[in-house]
Design an enzyme around this catalytic site. Structure first.
Site, PDB file in Angstrom:
ATOM      1  N   GLN A   1     -35.434 -39.649  55.472  1.00 40.64           N
ATOM      2  CA  GLN A   1     -35.830 -38.390  54.839  1.00 40.64           C
ATOM      3  C   GLN A   1     -36.210 -38.560  53.373  1.00 40.64           C
ATOM      4  OE1 GLN A   1     -32.590 -35.664  55.231  1.00 40.64           O
ATOM      5  NE2 GLN A   1     -33.046 -35.140  57.345  1.00 40.64           N
TER       6      GLN A   1
ATOM      7  N   ALA B   1     -20.689 -29.329  57.429  1.00 38.56           N
ATOM      8  CA  ALA B   1     -21.337 -28.924  58.692  1.00 38.56           C
ATOM      9  C   ALA B   1     -22.858 -28.965  58.583  1.00 38.56           C
ATOM     10  CB  ALA B   1     -20.858 -27.538  59.131  1.00 38.56           C
TER      11      ALA B   1
ATOM     12  N   TYR C   1     -28.696 -46.568  61.255  1.00 38.35           N
ATOM     13  CA  TYR C   1     -29.357 -45.547  60.443  1.00 38.35           C
ATOM     14  C   TYR C   1     -30.761 -46.013  60.055  1.00 38.35           C
ATOM     15  CZ  TYR C   1     -24.632 -43.580  59.797  1.00 38.35           C
ATOM     16  OH  TYR C   1     -23.375 -43.049  59.973  1.00 38.35           O
TER      17      TYR C   1
END
Length: 336
Positions: free
Chosen positions: A27, A209, A54
């Site tokens: 990202q 979260a 990852y």
């Protein structure tokens, strides 16, 4: 920054760990990723968590580059093995001796270090005898390439048998890395009590979260542009379970609680997981340096019992507590 012992060991780690899942090599551009790592170091974070899976090994490379020039002895570098890497061939996944040994050496090269402080089994491997896995881990410890051993998302029963095998081999499991937040409490019923008994600490991921506990996602509205919920590289899938109006409405009710505590919503969420004495560290991620400073404000915070009770009262109807959800996290068959 505060520091806590990891499991029943003399090894200390920072209460806040910087992790680069879903960000570095994917990202976030490398320069921005390096800026986030520097912000973590400036904030007193000494513990860094990554995994070979990852961004298909790129995240380890980015982290290794970002940490160059730092005193190695002052850092705790964690990585993990299990997920499919490279061309994802038939031996490029799992916890076989072959994959563990090859992955450990590749991780050392990418991280540009001679040893890994904590090497973790990223999931439980149902297709490899656990004796084979633990023997490979023990050998890496004896070779000095790994200092400590941990696991991620293992059930209470898996932790118990893994810890017993490690002890037979003269090594020790000292950590588990589960998902844990004020919304996701599945480890509290079985994993945490078993871990306390075995001398294992939790290093928890997703304490906010996936960003939902920051309060930036509003019920009935589209998610902000550029947020995790709009990321088509994996982030949107992970956050989807929380993008329900009943959850988002409850989260909005936490804002006055955070304000009264003098914390941002993100810092309140991170501080909440750190109130659990079996949690050694909370893993945070960042796509911008300023997010690091916000999350680090949770270090050393003690939330009074009445504040914890208020949070429970607000979130109770939407909290996930089923211990069986941990069992679901490890695939019964390998991907490759």
């Amino acid at each position: 920054m505060r520091f806590r012992y990891l499991g029943n060991s003399g090894f200390k780690i920072s209460e806040i760990t910087y992790g680069n899942w879903l960000t570095h090599g994917s990202q976030v551009e490398n320069d921005q990723a390096t800026a986030c790592v520097r912000a973590a170091l400036d904030a007193g974070i000494t513990t860094f968590d990554t995994a070979d899976v990852y961004a298909n090994t790129k995240a380890e490379t980015v982290l290794g580059q970002a940490l160059q020039g730092q005193r190695r002895e002052s850092l705790e570098i964690f990585t993990k093995v299990f997920g499919p890497t490279g061309p994802k061939g038939h031996n490029d996944v799992g916890l076989s001796r072959k994959h563990i040994m090859e992955s450990a050496h590749a991780s050392l090269r990418r991280l540009q270090t001679d040893y890994i402080d904590l090497y973790q089994a990223h999931r439980f491997d149902y297709e490899t005898p656990l004796e084979e896995t633990m023997q490979a881990f023990a050998d890496l410890v004896r070779q000095g390439k790994v200092l400590y051993l941990g696991v991620s998302e293992w059930t209470a029963d898996q932790l118990r048998i893994g810890a017993a095998l490690a002890k037979e081999l003269g090594v020790q499991l000292i950590s588990n890395q589960p998902q844990y937040s004020a919304l996701w409490r599945v480890i509290e019923g079985e994993v945490v009590p078993t871990s306390r008994e075995l001398g294992i600490s939790q290093i928890v991921w997703s304490p906010i979260a996936q960003g939902v506990l920051t309060g930036k996602y509003l019920p009935g509205q589209q998610p902000p542009a550029g947020s995790r919920a709009t990321d088509d590289k994996g982030g949107a899938n992970m956050i989807r379970r929380w993008m329900r109006d009943d959850v988002l409405e409850r989260v909005q009710q936490l804002k006055p609680i955070a304000a009264d505590a003098g914390l941002s919503m993100a810092a309140l969420a991170v501080a909440w997981v750190l109130q659990n004495d079996n949690v050694a560290s909370a893993i945070i991620g960042a796509s911008r340096p300023e997010q690091v400073a916000d999350n680090v404000a949770a270090a050393g915070v003690t939330l009074p019992a009445d504040v914890m009770a208020q949070i429970d009262e607000v979130l109770d109807p939407v909290v996930e507590r089923d211990p069986a959800r941990t069992l679901e996290s490890s695939p019964k068959q390998r991907e490759a």
